[in-house]
Motif scaffolding. Structure first.
Motif, mmCIF file in Angstrom:
data_model
loop_
_atom_site.group_PDB
_atom_site.id
_atom_site.type_symbol
_atom_site.label_atom_id
_atom_site.label_comp_id
_atom_site.label_asym_id
_atom_site.label_seq_id
_atom_site.Cartn_x
_atom_site.Cartn_y
_atom_site.Cartn_z
ATOM 1 N N ASP A 1 0.838 -1.204 0.000
ATOM 2 C CA ASP A 1 0.000 0.000 0.000
ATOM 3 C C ASP A 1 0.870 1.249 0.000
ATOM 4 N N SER A 2 0.322 2.341 -0.491
ATOM 5 C CA SER A 2 0.958 3.639 -0.284
ATOM 6 C C SER A 2 -0.149 4.601 0.126
ATOM 7 N N VAL A 3 0.178 5.452 1.054
ATOM 8 C CA VAL A 3 -0.812 6.345 1.658
ATOM 9 C C VAL A 3 -0.455 7.779 1.295
ATOM 10 N N ILE A 4 -1.411 8.497 0.751
ATOM 11 C CA ILE A 4 -1.195 9.901 0.405
ATOM 12 C C ILE A 4 -2.003 10.733 1.393
ATOM 13 N N ASP A 5 -1.317 11.524 2.198
ATOM 14 C CA ASP A 5 -2.059 12.314 3.189
ATOM 15 C C ASP A 5 -1.626 13.775 3.210
ATOM 16 N N ALA A 6 -0.927 14.206 2.159
ATOM 17 C CA ALA A 6 -0.540 15.624 2.105
ATOM 18 C C ALA A 6 -0.734 16.133 0.683
ATOM 19 N N PRO A 7 -1.251 17.349 0.565
ATOM 20 C CA PRO A 7 -1.443 17.919 -0.768
ATOM 21 C C PRO A 7 -0.118 18.426 -1.336
#
Ligand SMILES: [Zn+2]
Length: 909
Positions: free
Chosen positions: A602-608
């Motif tokens: 998985d990869s998590v994107i949590d910043a714009p």
């Protein structure tokens, strides 16, 4: 058909006298009305099944019983095609061989409102009366878990038994338990340990049948006491009756001495059982200990969940109470409401609202919800217009559709006279247009030809029109106002004018327009009584809201009750000094419509990648601002590498809104979803760490911990559903259709105490491409057909809303403020209704329903608190009735309602 015995009836062990185990064979079919195939496709099969069933049962008396899945919808679906067979169905039902109901449909219990569950049961019971009455058993074979109040709902419909499968916790170790609702109501729950198909597809050969029964008995030996009967459910999803059943059962009985087989009905079997010595379970059933609860259905197809919530709201919280209270009893719009409720009830089927279905099915579900909502909204408009017509004085009138006395923001159009004042916000202003224009007949004909009815545009309506023949031509006078008015003879005047112009084409026409100046205002309306009305009066603002700051360094919305600070560095916002609200966390989802499942890599994107703040309304009534964030999300999960792959840019606009005198921030997030196979959640920090959450559920608030019971075949993912609100750690989230939440960021308490969560994650979107899938990380075996689907990827526009409050306000009142705000109607005066009043006062409990039944007002209330309450209905008397409408006790003015109780009051007229 057979009345169920009281739960306490005991002493009968149900076993055959000679020590043989009684095998209760209940032939049935489980009929998902729509699922991986659409409704009409299944109905073709249903009609064949019921055709054959009728022939079989009429010709073979040894095929003694059949359970038509506990839902009347199946009967109606059949009779729509075969109306000529109604008498055959009635005859079999009347003889007790064919059991129908008690439900209209086998609904999901968590994704629909408590009212939808009750109306479903009531519709089933009413429809079932045409077939000699329903099965007196709360048959709940396939629902994805069960709500806490179900035992009370069943008990109030006179049902002493439930039959359940999914959700039963490991603490239950027998084939039955006593299931108790939060108010203490109990039913005996038969536990289908191996599901409703443990006896599906029985062998045609008696020896094989006996062997099959032996292995069934071995499998469940720990659940069965010696001598206890064993229930064998002979049927499963869309399975047809087995015509040899009567013969093979007789053969098996003559072949051996271990089992005594009987084809029977569920009611008859349950009548032979006892409740003695059973474990008691109190509250909801959401365990995955022995069967899947499929908790991910709460977050797939968020559009369906939003549509469900809006349709239910438009009917139960707007159209019904407003029509019941503000229209004469003889104008109660029963046929429209019946139609709308039938659509909502049909959609509540577990595979329908759960959207674990083919795309065609979900399209149909959305269409039904849209129609129900259109009916609800149209009826609401009619009731509001009736309030306007009945007002003694002209001007806007605010109507309160909820039981709580409250003020609130209103959007009104008023005459533009003098200064608007400090406590309102002027949205637009339009100068008056008095004057006379002289035109030739052709131009007037063209102009008026464009006018359809009395509407000019959204804020301009012809409120009066007249035609006069002068000596020098025709005078047409148009009075224009901001609200539509009934009975304006626009078409009549047009016809008369056109007739005159046809006769005298050269006549001069003077168009006299009388349009006073108006302005559109936002204001906070002074408090309006619950279920009442009040002429528009702008309140002096105690806590006006102000917007401040600079978009490049940070914007602030504050009203003295709460402060929201928007952070251009992170795209998040602080609430009362606590930072980090609104953080969007996007991770992969290689699951299916039933379950979330993270990809192995998985990869998590949590910043714009960038953020722009945009200022909006500045107050004093409403202030808002946008956070426009750009993200790069992976495009999809690669089926070979099990990793998120590709990159898609997405712009997410989040609008924050704060209103005067409200401790709430409203949040709306919009974007066009470009990616597949992912889950987007918003993270909301908890003011204090929490070990439990409290979520609205049917007729109560349920408390849940940080974990959920599961097993190897389905991980106990502690994502839970909430109806309209969930509270944890001092934060309340109110939403419409964002049903799934999870407490996350769990760490040991700073003082060495046990683990506590510091964040509530609210799922905004869960996008997957498979109805069901094999080999998922959190649920290895499929839960349905492995069909690829486009719809659940939710590519395209997503528009979700929720509201946050950290002030400890009553969540039911918050939900009403956010979801059922004050409504406004215009009035020309001339009616009987004074400036303010209430049609009904209900105090001391939450109101679930206000409607008319047989002409009388009926009010359903519930008490979600831990203490008894006095429900006050000043000036009203009547009867408390059960869910079948049967009188229980008379009351006058008030009655006592136990903690967690539900009561239905039918008021004297
Ligand atoms: Zn099902």
């Amino acid at each position: 058909m057979t009345p169920a015995p009281p739960v306490s009836a005991g002493g009968h062990d149900g076993g055959a006298a000679d020590g043989r185990r009684t095998i209760a064979v209940v032939p049935h079919t489980h009929w998902d009305r729509e699922w991986y195939d659409p409704f009409q496709t299944y109905r073709l099969k249903l009609v064949r099944l019921v055709d054959d069933l009728l022939d079989l049962m009429e010709s073979d008396s040894s095929y003694g019983h059949f359970l038509l899945d506990g839902q009347l919808a199946v009967i109606d679906d059949y009779l729509e095609i075969r109306p000529e067979h109604e008498d055959r169905l009635r005859a079999l039902a009347a003889s007790g061989r064919l059991t129908v109901g008690p439900w209209y449909i086998l609904m999901d219990e968590f994704l629909v409102s408590g009212e939808t569950i009750v109306r479903n049961l009531q519709k089933g019971i009413v429809r079932g009366s045409a077939f000699g009455g329903v099965m007196e058993v709360g048959y709940l074979p396939d629902m994805f878990g069960h709500v806490a109040q179900m035992p009370q709902i069943l008990a109030q419909a006179g049902l002493a038994h439930a039959v359940v499968w999914r959700g039963v916790p490991s603490a239950v170790d027998r084939t039955a338990f006593v299931w108790t609702a939060p108010d203490g109501s109990s039913v005996r729950a038969e536990y289908l340990v191996a599901g409703y198909g443990n006896g599906a597809a029985l062998p045609e050969d008696a020896k094989q049948l006996v062997r099959r029964l032996g292995s069934l008995q071995d499998e469940f030996t720990s659940f069965l006491r010696p001598g206890e009967p064993m229930l064998v459910m002979n049927g499963s999803d869309h399975l047809r009756p087995q015509p040899w059943l009567g013969r093979v059962v007789a053969d098996a009985n003559s072949l051996q001495d271990d089992f005594d087989l009987a084809i029977t009905s569920l009611s008859a079997y349950l009548a032979s059982t006892s409740s003695d010595g059973l474990t008691e379970w109190r509250g909801e059933l959401r365990s995955g200990a022995r069967s899947n609860v499929l908790m991910g259905v709460a977050s797939n197809r968020v559009d369906v969940k939003q549509a469900a919530a809006r349709a239910e709201r438009s009917l139960e919280l707007l159209a019904e109470p407003l029509s019941a209270l503000f229209l004469p009893a003889d104008r109660w719009p029963a046929p429209f409401l019946d139609l709308a409720w039938t659509l909502v009830i049909r959609n509540s089927a577990h595979d329908s609202v759960c959207a674990c279905s083919a795309d065609d099915v979900v399209d149909a579900v959305l269409h039904r919800y849209a129609e129900a909502r259109q009916l609800g909204e149209g009826l609401t408009e009619q009731a509001l217009a009736a309030v306007g017509r009945s007002m003694a004085e002209a001007g806007p009138v605010a109507v309160n559709p909820s039981a709580h006395r409250r003020g609130g923001l209103v959007d009104v159009i008023v005459p533009a006279v003098g200064d608007a004042g400090p406590d309102v916000q002027v949205l637009s202003e339009r100068a008056g247009m008095p004057g006379t224009i002289t035109l030739d007949g052709e131009t007037v004909r063209n102009m008026l030809g464009l006018l359809q009815g009395s509407r000019i545009d959204d804020q301009s309506y012809v409120t009066d029109v007249s035609l006069a023949e002068g000596e020098t031509g025709l005078d047409v006078t148009l009075v224009i106002g901001p609200e539509p008015r009934d009975g304006v003879p626009v078409e009549e005047v047009k016809r008369e004018l056109f007739t005159l112009l046809t006769a005298q084409p050269d006549t001069e026409v003077r168009l006299i327009i009388d349009q006073p100046p108006v302005r559109r205002l936002l204001a906070r309306q002074e408090p309006v009584p619950g279920f009442g009305w009040s002429r528009f009066t702008a309140a002096a603002l105690t806590h006006p809201v102000r917007a401040g700051g600079d978009p490049s360094t940070g914007l602030t919305l504050s009203n003295g009750l709460l402060t929201v600070e928007l952070d251009p560095a992170t795209g998040t916002f602080a609430l009362d000094g606590v930072p980090g609200y609104g953080r969007l966390v996007d991770d992969g989802d290689h699951g299916d419509t039933y379950n979330y499942s993270p990809p192995s890599h998985d990869s998590v994107i949590d910043a714009p990648t960038s953020v722009v703040l945009v200022a909006g309304d500045q107050g004093p009534v409403r202030a808002n601002a946008d956070i426009v964030s750009t993200y790069v999300w992976p495009e999809y999960v690669d089926g070979t590498t099990h990793a998120r792959t590709g990159a898609r840019e997405v712009v997410v606009t989040t609008t924050l809104e704060v209103r005067a005198d409200e401790p709430t921030v409203r949040v709306r997030t919009r974007f066009t979803n470009p990616s597949r196979d992912h889950r987007l959640r918003v993270h909301l920090p908890l003011p204090t760490p929490a070990v439990t959450s409290r979520a609205e559920c049917a007729f109560t608030v349920v408390e849940r911990g940080l974990v959920a019971e599961g097993r190897d075949q389905e991980f106990g993912l502690p994502t839970f559903p909430s109806r309209r609100f969930v509270s944890a750690g001092g934060l309340t989230v109110v939403h419409e259709g964002l049903l799934e939440y999870e407490l996350v960021d769990i760490a040991p308490g700073g003082d060495g105490s046990g683990a506590a969560a510091s964040t509530l994650a609210l799922t905004l979107l869960r996008a997957t491409g498979m109805l069901s899938r094999l080999g998922m990380t959190l649920r290895p075996l499929p839960a349905g057909p492995m069909d690829a689907l486009d719809g659940p990827q939710m590519l395209g526009p997503v528009d979700v809303s929720y509201a946050l409050c950290a002030s400890g306000a009553d969540p039911y009142a918050l939900a009403a403020d956010v979801l059922v705000p004050l409504a406004v109607s215009g009035s020309f005066g001339g009616g009987h209704r004074p400036a303010q009043g209430a049609e009904l006062t209900v105090e001391g409990a939450q109101v679930s329903s206000v409607r008319r039944v047989a002409g009388a007002l009926e009010v359903r209330v519930f008490n979600p608190t831990d203490a008894d309450t006095t429900v006050r209905l000043p000036g009203r008397s009547g009867w408390l009735v059960d869910l079948r409408g049967r009188p229980v006790t008379a009351f006058e003015g008030d009655f006592t309602l136990r903690s967690q109780g539900i009561a239905t009051a039918r008021l004297d007229t």
